[in-house]
Scaffold this motif. Structure first.
Motif, PDB file in Angstrom:
ATOM      1  N   ALA A 156      36.102  29.985  35.250  1.00  0.00           N
ATOM      2  CA  ALA A 156      36.656  29.138  36.310  1.00  0.00           C
ATOM      3  C   ALA A 156      37.866  29.777  36.982  1.00  0.00           C
ATOM      4  N   GLY A 157      38.281  30.938  36.510  1.00  0.00           N
ATOM      5  CA  GLY A 157      39.387  31.649  37.132  1.00  0.00           C
ATOM      6  C   GLY A 157      40.739  31.358  36.548  1.00  0.00           C
ATOM      7  N   HIS A 158      40.777  30.644  35.426  1.00  0.00           N
ATOM      8  CA  HIS A 158      42.056  30.351  34.786  1.00  0.00           C
ATOM      9  C   HIS A 158      42.511  31.545  33.946  1.00  0.00           C
ATOM     10  N   GLU A 159      43.796  31.603  33.732  1.00  0.00           N
ATOM     11  CA  GLU A 159      44.410  32.654  32.925  1.00  0.00           C
ATOM     12  C   GLU A 159      44.459  32.189  31.468  1.00  0.00           C
ATOM     13  N   ILE A 160      44.267  33.110  30.540  1.00  0.00           N
ATOM     14  CA  ILE A 160      44.264  32.760  29.124  1.00  0.00           C
ATOM     15  C   ILE A 160      45.341  33.562  28.395  1.00  0.00           C
ATOM     16  N   GLY A 161      46.151  32.847  27.623  1.00  0.00           N
ATOM     17  CA  GLY A 161      47.166  33.472  26.792  1.00  0.00           C
ATOM     18  C   GLY A 161      46.972  33.080  25.335  1.00  0.00           C
ATOM     19  N   VAL A 162      47.768  33.682  24.473  1.00  0.00           N
ATOM     20  CA  VAL A 162      47.687  33.485  23.024  1.00  0.00           C
ATOM     21  C   VAL A 162      48.735  32.469  22.581  1.00  0.00           C
ATOM     22  N   HIS A 163      48.299  31.496  21.776  1.00  0.00           N
ATOM     23  CA  HIS A 163      49.216  30.509  21.192  1.00  0.00           C
ATOM     24  C   HIS A 163      49.275  30.656  19.672  1.00  0.00           C
ATOM     25  N   GLY A 164      48.767  31.788  19.181  1.00  0.00           N
ATOM     26  CA  GLY A 164      48.693  32.012  17.739  1.00  0.00           C
ATOM     27  C   GLY A 164      47.326  31.631  17.204  1.00  0.00           C
ATOM     28  N   TRP A 165      47.091  31.957  15.943  1.00  0.00           N
ATOM     29  CA  TRP A 165      45.831  31.580  15.316  1.00  0.00           C
ATOM     30  C   TRP A 165      45.891  30.135  14.854  1.00  0.00           C
ATOM     31  N   LEU A 166      46.968  29.783  14.161  1.00  0.00           N
ATOM     32  CA  LEU A 166      47.196  28.415  13.703  1.00  0.00           C
ATOM     33  C   LEU A 166      48.508  27.911  14.288  1.00  0.00           C
ATOM     34  N   HIS A 167      48.595  26.623  14.496  1.00  0.00           N
ATOM     35  CA  HIS A 167      49.794  26.031  15.085  1.00  0.00           C
ATOM     36  C   HIS A 167      50.826  25.768  13.994  1.00  0.00           C
ATOM     37  N   ARG A 168      51.435  26.861  13.531  1.00  0.00           N
ATOM     38  CA  ARG A 168      52.436  26.770  12.470  1.00  0.00           C
ATOM     39  C   ARG A 168      53.705  27.480  12.911  1.00  0.00           C
ATOM     40  N   PRO A 169      54.878  26.981  12.493  1.00  0.00           N
ATOM     41  CA  PRO A 169      56.146  27.591  12.917  1.00  0.00           C
ATOM     42  C   PRO A 169      56.249  29.047  12.478  1.00  0.00           C
ATOM     43  N   LEU A 170      56.596  29.919  13.399  1.00  0.00           N
ATOM     44  CA  LEU A 170      56.704  31.335  13.071  1.00  0.00           C
ATOM     45  C   LEU A 170      57.955  31.637  12.249  1.00  0.00           C
ATOM     46  N   LEU A 171      58.919  30.733  12.256  1.00  0.00           N
ATOM     47  CA  LEU A 171      60.108  30.947  11.420  1.00  0.00           C
ATOM     48  C   LEU A 171      59.756  30.976   9.942  1.00  0.00           C
ATOM     49  N   LEU A 172      58.632  30.359   9.579  1.00  0.00           N
ATOM     50  CA  LEU A 172      58.227  30.312   8.180  1.00  0.00           C
ATOM     51  C   LEU A 172      57.341  31.495   7.800  1.00  0.00           C
TER      52      LEU A 172
END
Length: 259
Positions: free
Chosen positions: A98-114
């Motif tokens: 559809a022409g939308h741009e795709i980015g990465v949000h990580g594999w799992l939605h977990r805080p990267l500080l951990l």
């Protein structure tokens, strides 16, 4: 001069490493980020607003957003979770087609500080490579879960060819109390030309059904942008320093596994 005992030196070293790892957390504070970190905040040209969605793809909700965007002639940037992309590869391809741009949000939605450096790198690489395998193009944008960066995340993103980008305004659309009216009101209260809007096309990490409030607010947000003279589009069209005039997906070459 008395030399500190080994245990004290180890404690001091651990504290220093932890402080370094957590230092980028200051970028979580929106007003500071918007003023002092325009690249990370996603500030672009004054006549444009970048529209972004997190936490998808979700076959229950994302297609509704795609239909509204198509009817409005608008393209956006979708930051996808690798685990969700793997469950719905056809939907990922539909977003790209559809022409939308795709980015990465990580594999799992977990805080990267951990997460430590290796776990952070592996999480981002796994998501990047999954999206590349599905679409045939490698993402170049990255948004951390909860918008919280760490030093390890910055390092991993650089090594993987990913540019971090957060947002300048959001809709607080993940809560059970959100309504189309509240989402629209919250977005436009901080909406400025050159801004990047954060919304969610999935409730996989939000209150069940909260995406419906976002969907209801979307046409109103687009109308407000037009009334203010802003063009709405993806980050690749934002004139944003991190875009470099390039798209958010680039052709994958050979083995896309991270190193």
């Amino acid at each position: 001069m008395t030399t500190p005992p080994p245990s004290l030196r180890a404690t001091a070293w651990a504290a220093a490493v932890t402080a370094l790892h957590c230092a980028p957390v200051v970028s979580t504070f929106g007003p500071l980020r918007n003023r002092a970190m325009p690249r990370l905040a996603g500030r672009g040209r004054a006549d444009h607003v970048a529209l972004t969605f997190d936490d998808g793809p979700d076959p229950r909700s994302t297609p509704h957003f795609l239909r509204v965007l198509d009817s409005q002639g608008v393209r956006a940037t979708f930051f996808l979770l690798g685990s969700e992309a793997r469950r719905s590869p056809g939907l990922v391809r539909e977003i790209a087609a559809a022409g939308h741009e795709i980015g990465v949000h990580g594999w799992l939605h977990r805080p990267l500080l951990l997460r430590g450096p290796r776990a952070t790198h592996d999480d981002l690489a796994r998501a990047r490579d999954a999206i590349a395998a599905i679409t045939g193009s490698r993402p170049t944008l990255f948004r951390p879960p909860y918008g919280v960066m760490s030093t390890a995340a910055h390092v991993a993103a650089r090594r993987l060819g990913l540019t971090p980008v957060l947002w300048t305004c959001w809709g607080r659309d993940w809560t059970a109390r959100a309504t189309p009216e509240s989402v629209h009101r919250t977005v436009v209260s901080d909406l400025r030309g050159g801004g990047t809007v954060l919304l969610h096309d999935s409730d996989c990490t939000s209150a069940p059904g909260s995406w419906r409030s976002t969907l209801g607010a979307l046409p109103r947000i687009l109308d407000t942008c037009r009334q203010r003279g802003y063009t709405v589009g993806p980050l690749r069209d934002h004139g944003w320093p991190g875009s470099g005039g390039s798209v958010g997906l680039r052709p994958a070459r050979g083995n896309t596994a991270g190193h």
